[in-house]
Write a protein that holds these residues in place. Sequence first.
Motif, short mmCIF file in Angstrom:
data_model
loop_
_atom_site.label_atom_id
_atom_site.label_comp_id
_atom_site.label_asym_id
_atom_site.label_seq_id
_atom_site.Cartn_x
_atom_site.Cartn_y
_atom_site.Cartn_z
N PHE A 111 0.85 -1.18 0.00
CA PHE A 111 0.00 0.00 0.00
C PHE A 111 0.89 1.24 0.00
O PHE A 111 1.97 1.24 0.59
CB PHE A 111 -0.87 0.06 1.27
N LYS A 112 0.41 2.31 -0.60
CA LYS A 112 1.02 3.61 -0.42
C LYS A 112 0.47 4.22 0.87
O LYS A 112 -0.74 4.16 1.12
CB LYS A 112 0.71 4.54 -1.60
N MET A 113 1.36 4.79 1.67
CA MET A 113 0.95 5.38 2.94
C MET A 113 0.97 6.90 2.85
O MET A 113 1.97 7.50 2.46
CB MET A 113 1.87 4.95 4.07
N TYR A 114 -0.15 7.54 3.25
CA TYR A 114 -0.26 8.99 3.34
C TYR A 114 -0.58 9.33 4.79
O TYR A 114 -1.39 8.67 5.43
CB TYR A 114 -1.36 9.51 2.41
N ARG A 115 0.01 10.43 5.30
CA ARG A 115 -0.12 10.69 6.73
C ARG A 115 -0.24 12.18 7.03
O ARG A 115 0.40 13.02 6.38
CB ARG A 115 1.11 10.12 7.45
N THR A 116 -1.06 12.51 8.02
CA THR A 116 -1.16 13.86 8.57
C THR A 116 -0.87 13.81 10.06
O THR A 116 -1.38 12.94 10.77
CB THR A 116 -2.56 14.46 8.33
N ASN A 117 -0.04 14.76 10.50
CA ASN A 117 0.26 14.87 11.93
C ASN A 117 0.13 16.32 12.37
O ASN A 117 -0.27 17.19 11.60
CB ASN A 117 1.66 14.29 12.26
N ALA A 118 0.50 16.60 13.60
CA ALA A 118 0.37 17.95 14.14
C ALA A 118 1.40 18.91 13.57
O ALA A 118 1.26 20.13 13.70
CB ALA A 118 0.49 17.91 15.66
N SER A 119 2.42 18.37 12.90
CA SER A 119 3.55 19.20 12.46
C SER A 119 3.50 19.43 10.95
O SER A 119 2.55 20.03 10.45
CB SER A 119 4.85 18.52 12.88
N THR A 120 4.47 18.93 10.22
CA THR A 120 4.63 19.29 8.81
C THR A 120 4.00 18.32 7.82
O THR A 120 3.98 18.59 6.63
CB THR A 120 6.13 19.42 8.48
N GLU A 121 3.52 17.19 8.30
CA GLU A 121 2.91 16.21 7.39
C GLU A 121 1.45 16.58 7.16
O GLU A 121 0.68 16.73 8.11
CB GLU A 121 3.01 14.81 7.98
N ASN A 122 1.09 16.72 5.89
CA ASN A 122 -0.26 17.14 5.52
C ASN A 122 -0.77 16.24 4.40
O ASN A 122 -0.63 16.56 3.22
CB ASN A 122 -0.27 18.61 5.09
N CYS A 123 -1.32 15.11 4.79
CA CYS A 123 -1.68 14.05 3.84
C CYS A 123 -0.51 13.79 2.91
O CYS A 123 -0.65 13.69 1.70
CB CYS A 123 -2.94 14.41 3.06
N SER A 124 0.66 13.66 3.50
CA SER A 124 1.93 13.53 2.76
C SER A 124 2.20 12.06 2.45
O SER A 124 1.97 11.18 3.31
CB SER A 124 3.09 14.09 3.59
N PHE A 125 2.71 11.79 1.25
CA PHE A 125 3.15 10.44 0.94
C PHE A 125 4.38 10.13 1.78
O PHE A 125 5.36 10.88 1.77
CB PHE A 125 3.47 10.30 -0.55
N ILE A 126 4.35 9.03 2.51
CA ILE A 126 5.45 8.66 3.39
C ILE A 126 6.32 7.59 2.73
O ILE A 126 7.52 7.78 2.53
CB ILE A 126 4.92 8.15 4.75
N LYS A 127 5.71 6.46 2.36
CA LYS A 127 6.45 5.37 1.72
C LYS A 127 5.44 4.28 1.38
O LYS A 127 4.26 4.37 1.70
CB LYS A 127 7.51 4.81 2.66
N GLU A 128 5.93 3.22 0.74
CA GLU A 128 5.11 2.03 0.53
C GLU A 128 5.30 1.10 1.72
O GLU A 128 6.40 0.97 2.26
CB GLU A 128 5.48 1.31 -0.76
N VAL A 129 4.21 0.49 2.15
CA VAL A 129 4.27 -0.45 3.27
C VAL A 129 3.67 -1.78 2.82
O VAL A 129 2.92 -1.84 1.84
CB VAL A 129 3.52 0.09 4.50
N SER A 130 4.01 -2.83 3.57
CA SER A 130 3.58 -4.19 3.20
C SER A 130 2.55 -4.71 4.18
O SER A 130 2.57 -4.40 5.38
CB SER A 130 4.78 -5.13 3.20
N SER A 131 1.63 -5.50 3.65
CA SER A 131 0.68 -6.22 4.49
C SER A 131 1.25 -7.60 4.79
O SER A 131 2.30 -7.98 4.27
CB SER A 131 -0.67 -6.33 3.80
N GLY A 132 0.56 -8.34 5.65
CA GLY A 132 1.01 -9.69 5.99
C GLY A 132 1.64 -9.74 7.37
O GLY A 132 2.20 -8.75 7.86
N THR A 133 1.58 -10.90 7.99
CA THR A 133 2.04 -11.06 9.36
C THR A 133 3.55 -10.96 9.50
O THR A 133 4.06 -10.77 10.61
CB THR A 133 1.57 -12.40 9.92
N ALA A 134 4.28 -11.06 8.40
CA ALA A 134 5.75 -10.95 8.47
C ALA A 134 6.24 -9.52 8.41
O ALA A 134 7.44 -9.26 8.56
CB ALA A 134 6.39 -11.77 7.35
N ALA A 135 5.33 -8.58 8.17
CA ALA A 135 5.73 -7.18 7.99
C ALA A 135 5.03 -6.30 9.02
O ALA A 135 4.02 -6.68 9.62
CB ALA A 135 5.39 -6.70 6.59
N SER A 136 5.56 -5.10 9.23
CA SER A 136 4.90 -4.12 10.07
C SER A 136 5.36 -2.73 9.64
O SER A 136 6.38 -2.59 8.95
CB SER A 136 5.20 -4.35 11.56
#
Length: 461
Positions: free
Chosen positions: A418-443
């Motif tokens: 999946f592509k990960m997008y994130r918003t936080n209290a600081s500088t991230e504003n629905c920002s693309f962070i990285k690709e992440v993996s599903s499955g029990t072997a990943a986190s």
Amino acid sequence: MPDPVEPDPVLPKVNITIDKTTKYQTIDGFGFFGAADVWWENADKLWNDAWGEKMISDLGITIWRNEIFPPATPGVSQDADWTKQKPAVQGLKAKADKYKVNLKFIATVWSPPADLKWACNFSWAGDENATRYAGTVSTKNGGTLNPNKYTEYADWLKSNIQLYKDAGVDLYALSLQNELMFKQTFNSCTYTIPWYNELLINVVPKIKANFPDVKILGAENMLDMEGKEENWRWFYHSGVKANADAAKNLDILAVHGYSDGVSASSGSELAKMWTNHKDQFSTPMNKQAWMTETSGYTDSWEKTGDLPGAFNLAMDIHSGLFYGNMSAWVWWQGSQTTMNEYCLTSGTATSKKYSVSKQYYRYIRPGAVRVKSTSDSPEFFVTAYENSSKGTNTIVIINSGTEDKAVVLSGNDLPATFKMYRTNASTENCSFIKEVSSGTAASFAVPAKTIVTLQAGGDEL
């Protein structure tokens, strides 16, 4: 020698499971009310190409709400009319067509024309001693619809639907009255429960005779009244449910996310209110549930004084989707010259509320079906969606806690990445962070007090 690089800390794990075989509501969309500025501003401030481009292609609205203004009368002006509104309507339609977005245009009446109204008196929606009578009324300060004027009111509504059609827009949905219990100094009109049922029974068939595809939404009363444990039995959706002739003329059950028409209805109580509304009304009546107006959130990340913040907005949207099987969420004023708690943007200048909204608006598209999602942490709130027609999978995760944690994402038939997008209290504003993996072997890490959207497959718009 340089200091050795410290390894990333080992984060506590949170297990999130997606079950795509268990399906809930189908999403109709997300959006807001109004033009590039408030309707009472000069016409040249109400539309510009850059603003329209951003709303459609970046924020990703799929619903746009507007007011049907009654005619001005001597001494009683109106903020806008169709001539003033039309450039924004056609501008948004053109932008939506450019990006192949099926933008749903919806309209609400704040007041019928003054010559169709009567004076009235009642103390609450179920007042058995309510009276309505000929008197001095205008489009402001309440009053009610003259019950002898149902045909004229239907004709006026049909003429306004035709204005949209002549401009190249098929109106998707219409509300016959905004916040129908509140007498206001601005355009307003009030109804008791029986009067509202009469309105549905006598006016809707006349509209549908000419425009059978226009959906009727209502009652646009407060969620606090329509969903709170001590309230839901006594207001409009309960009254409509008890009247089969009225119920068949209401397509969508719409509420507003306020406690009183001004202050945002926010916080943990929403879970129970939305659950009550689902269990008592939308599920047994087999009707979609929409939230068609809210505001009153500060742009700080968390609550400031009496005002909830942008992070609270993220949680409140989640509550409607998860607990209420809500199909649509519509903010109040999209844009104003001055950024405040009532708007998401000032022109093309965005806010934290905009970024939080984008985490939902842009990635959960109409036709997406919410599927079952579970978390083994009470601090992690999750909704998940599959959009078969677009080939997309979307998961929205909120870490409401004070610790960063690592999510292990598993489930049936999930995309590997999946592509990960994130918003936080600081500088991230629905920002693309990285690709992440599903499955029990990943986190992957989800920091404290953040909202994350995971998107896989297809074009998000």
